[in-house]
Scaffold this active site. Structure first.
Site, short mmCIF file in Angstrom:
data_model
loop_
_atom_site.label_atom_id
_atom_site.label_comp_id
_atom_site.label_asym_id
_atom_site.label_seq_id
_atom_site.Cartn_x
_atom_site.Cartn_y
_atom_site.Cartn_z
CG ASP A 192 -0.32 0.09 2.54
OD1 ASP A 192 0.93 0.16 2.60
OD2 ASP A 192 -1.05 0.11 3.56
CB CYS A 196 0.74 -2.75 4.57
SG CYS A 196 0.42 -3.87 5.95
CB THR A 238 1.48 -3.36 10.87
OG1 THR A 238 0.35 -3.78 10.09
CG2 THR A 238 1.13 -2.09 11.65
CG ASN A 287 5.91 -22.12 8.86
OD1 ASN A 287 6.68 -21.28 9.32
ND2 ASN A 287 5.29 -22.99 9.63
NE ARG A 291 4.46 -30.66 13.02
CZ ARG A 291 5.47 -30.65 13.87
NH1 ARG A 291 6.38 -29.69 13.80
NH2 ARG A 291 5.59 -31.59 14.78
#
Ligand code: RB5
Length: 151
Positions: free
Chosen positions: A8, A66, A68, A100, A138
């Site tokens: 953004d 952005c 945060t 991940n 996972r």
């Protein structure tokens, strides 16, 4: 390797710095917007553009920024097949890849400085997924959860 980037207005300047950093390493980049850091812009369409670039295999990884890193990572994670990781240090970036198999890195331009941000980018892009072990199982569970909950 090709990277799709989106931000953004709050993340625009850091996005340009990240792109310059990647270009210097010969890494291909595509900026999906926003187009400047002046006009207030929602992070939502730019997160979605990056997510689609990955799910449609037009990019290998995404980087979304952005203020945060929160709103833009939440949005990216609304797309099936996206595993967006909001990272504030290099360890998180490495583990998001190792454990991940994150395919999108999210950064908060109002949270971390540009030197740290570039180190996080390098850590993320240079770390492989630990395929075949417990983390694979996972990630497979995440994918199965998407199958149940994404209609
Ligand atoms: C924009 O002011 C700010 O809300 C946005 O960049 C982000 O931090 C939202 O999660």
């Amino acid at each position: 390797m090709k990277i799709a980037l989106g931000s953004d207005h709050a993340g625009y300047q850091l996005k340009r710095q990240v792109m310059d950093h990647l270009y210097k390493q010969g890494i291909e980049c595509e900026d999906m917007g926003a187009v400047n850091g002046v006009d207030a812009a929602s992070y939502v369409p730019y997160a979605s553009a990056v997510a689609k670039a990955i799910t449609e295999k037009r990019a290998d990884f995404g980087i979304v920024i952005c203020g945060t890193g929160i709103g833009i990572s939440i949005t990216a994670n609304k797309h099936k097949g996206i595993r967006a990781a909001l990272c504030t240090n290099e360890l998180m970036a490495r583990l998001s890849r190792q454990h991940n198999n994150a395919n999108v890195l999210s950064l908060g331009a109002r949270v971390i400085g540009s030197v740290l941000a570039l180190a996080i980018v390098d850590a993320f892009l240079n770390e492989p997924f630990e395929a075949g072990g417990r983390h694979q199982a996972r990630v497979d569970e995440i994918i199965a959860t998407e199958e149940v909950n994404f209609k």
